[in-house]
Design an enzyme around this catalytic site. Sequence first.
Site, PDB file in Angstrom:
ATOM      1  N   LYS A 167     -12.556  -3.946 -32.918  1.00  0.00           N
ATOM      2  CA  LYS A 167     -13.465  -3.376 -31.923  1.00  0.00           C
ATOM      3  C   LYS A 167     -13.681  -4.315 -30.746  1.00  0.00           C
ATOM      4  CE  LYS A 167     -14.295   0.689 -33.629  1.00  0.00           C
ATOM      5  NZ  LYS A 167     -13.706   1.869 -32.944  1.00  0.00           N
ATOM      6  N   TYR A 216     -12.652  -5.152 -38.787  1.00  0.00           N
ATOM      7  CA  TYR A 216     -13.282  -4.150 -37.937  1.00  0.00           C
ATOM      8  C   TYR A 216     -13.845  -4.784 -36.667  1.00  0.00           C
ATOM      9  CZ  TYR A 216     -16.391  -0.274 -36.637  1.00  0.00           C
ATOM     10  OH  TYR A 216     -17.031   0.738 -35.962  1.00  0.00           O
TER      11      TYR A 216
END
Length: 252
Positions: free
Chosen positions: A156, A152
């Site tokens: 991001k 993640y």
Amino acid sequence: MKSVLITGAAQGIGAATARTMAQRGWRVLLADLHLDKARAVAEELQASSPVEGGHQAIAVDVSSADSVLAAVEAVNAHGDGLDGLVNCAGILTRQPAEDTDLPKWQAVLDTHLNGAMLMSRELFPLLKAAKGSIVNIASVGSTLGLPGRLAYTVAKSGILGMTRTLAVEWGHHGLRVNAVAPGYVDTEMIRSGFREGTLNEAELLRRTPLGRLAQADDIASAIAFLLGHDARFVHGVTLKVDGGITIDGSFN
């Protein structure tokens, strides 16, 4: 009448953004893997903020190039152009870095990075014609290391580079590209972390200068600003909407 396509629009920040844009008079195309849920939100929007042609739900798996192409065909079929794109679809897996599961890793990157790239690339002609705006969704994980969320945070962080590069390449077309980096938002994704013990709510609130979790509407308002006329000379930036958690260096 302006129109915006929002991925991941069936719930969370995506649905909140759909409601905000509808309230501001935009026509909303709600693109999501869960078509029935997206349709329910679209019907809600049409009842509360009706527009000519109606708010529409579109099925899409942003990690699949074929699915994205089919979704773009559906957008083109309406023939009304497109003024905005919000790349909001996302998933999260939690595991120690040393136990990284490659398929899970790939799924997160495919959804966040490939999804944002594919949607932006395929909708570029419409957005260019409208001199429109793209808003990508980054994260507090674009600034901080988040233990147990390697894929993640990598995805991001990549959103930041994508936003900058698209802004440089596409700005001369009048197409603005920006990102919003939410902090910890009171959504099911965060609540699941509290339940599993991977996040400590009391500690998060202590570390956040504003002393609360964000609401999805807080993020939606920032996205709406970047999409709209008031941000007409804002380009290539990442707007942090995190209650100050990434600037607190007190370590108390």
